[in-house]
Design an enzyme around this catalytic site. Structure first.
Site, PDB file in Angstrom:
ATOM      1  N   ARG A  33       0.917  -1.059   0.040  1.00  0.00           N
ATOM      2  CA  ARG A  33      -0.106  -0.034   0.069  1.00  0.00           C
ATOM      3  C   ARG A  33       0.890   1.374  -0.045  1.00  0.00           C
ATOM      4  NH1 ARG A  33      -3.570   2.928   4.079  1.00  0.00           N
ATOM      5  NH2 ARG A  33      -5.365   3.509   3.064  1.00  0.00           N
ATOM      6  N   ILE A  59      -7.229   7.602  -1.097  1.00  0.00           N
ATOM      7  CA  ILE A  59      -7.070   6.249  -1.226  1.00  0.00           C
ATOM      8  C   ILE A  59      -8.093   5.641  -0.172  1.00  0.00           C
ATOM      9  CG2 ILE A  59      -4.883   6.137   0.237  1.00  0.00           C
ATOM     10  CD1 ILE A  59      -4.043   3.774  -1.049  1.00  0.00           C
ATOM     11  N   SER A  60      -8.749   4.890  -0.493  1.00  0.00           N
ATOM     12  CA  SER A  60      -9.702   4.068   0.490  1.00  0.00           C
ATOM     13  C   SER A  60      -9.221   3.589   1.855  1.00  0.00           C
ATOM     14  CB  SER A  60     -10.872   3.208  -0.158  1.00  0.00           C
ATOM     15  OG  SER A  60     -11.641   3.707  -1.075  1.00  0.00           O
ATOM     16  N   ALA A  61      -9.837   3.428   2.678  1.00  0.00           N
ATOM     17  CA  ALA A  61      -9.398   2.694   4.075  1.00  0.00           C
ATOM     18  C   ALA A  61      -9.348   1.327   3.588  1.00  0.00           C
ATOM     19  CB  ALA A  61     -10.529   2.920   5.174  1.00  0.00           C
ATOM     20  N   ILE A  62      -8.447   0.679   4.508  1.00  0.00           N
ATOM     21  CA  ILE A  62      -8.177  -0.851   4.109  1.00  0.00           C
ATOM     22  C   ILE A  62      -9.462  -1.657   4.093  1.00  0.00           C
ATOM     23  CG2 ILE A  62      -6.894  -2.936   4.693  1.00  0.00           C
ATOM     24  CD1 ILE A  62      -4.572  -0.834   5.469  1.00  0.00           C
TER      25      ILE A  62
END
Length: 216
Positions: A33, A59-62
């Site tokens: 990431r 960037i989206s949260a995991i």
């Protein structure tokens, strides 16, 4: 890659019931990431939170990447359409799951982000990902139909243009709404369109012909 931090996040998602597909777990543990975010944010690469990547995008949260991938029920060999490339991280996770016999077509409206994502994906060897700079709300009929489609931006509704590009038996996941958003799972099943609400979410707005017409 801080593998122990990601292992802890994945374990937490499994324990919370958000992550059931082992292929998704493996992909999350494989994709670096930190390669997809600005250098000054590397300390937060393996923290389960959205991160700013510039141009008003994130960037989206995991956990959100995991939830969407899990809901799509991705299979090896799937052809997948992503609307909203952003950093390219989510596309890389999906590419790991669908494998070399699969394909990810991803569309990004912001040229600088599309160029950066394409460069990062190429550097990391994701030859099964094709980045297109354009209006994602229209999809890409050139490569249709798709086994799975997902959106990383929230529109007023799921664009019909995308539903039309989904295969029979296919699945689509999209956030819907502006200030109040829900994550919707859509399935084409036995000639019907079936929708399921997966819960409240928060995404950037989907801009384009079949989305919102302005930034909010």
């Amino acid at each position: 890659m801080t593998i122990k931090k990601m292992e802890a996040i994945v374990k937490g998602l499994i324990n919370a019931g958000y992550l059931k597909n082992k292929m998704v777990s493996k992909a999350l543990l494989t994709v670096p990431r930190h390669e997809f975010i600005p250098a000054e944010l590397h300390d937060y690469a393996y923290v389960d939170t959205p991160l700013n990547i510039g141009h008003g995008q994130t960037i989206s949260a995991i956990h959100m990447v995991a939830i969407i991938c899990d809901a799509l029920d991705l299979k090896e060999g799937d052809k997948v359409l992503e609307i909203g490339t952003g950093s390219g991280y989510h596309a890389a996770v999906v590419a790991e799951i669908v494998g070399k016999n699969g394909q990810v077509i991803t569309i990004e409206r912001i040229p600088e982000l599309a160029e950066k994502a394409e460069s990062t994906l190429k550097k990391l060897g994701y030859t099964n990902v094709k980045v297109i700079c354009g209006n994602g709300t229209l999809g890409s009929s050139e490569f249709a139909p798709y086994d799975k489609i997902y959106l990383t931006a929230s529109g007023p509704d799921i664009p019909n243009s995308l539903i039309e590009q989904l295969k029979k038996g296919g699945k689509l996941v999209a956030p819907v709404g502006l200030y109040i958003q829900d994550l919707i799972l859509l399935e084409k099943k036995n000639g019907n369109i079936i929708k399921k609400n997966l819960g409240a979410v928060a995404f950037v707005p989907l801009i384009g012909k079949n989305g919102w017409h302005n930034e909010y």
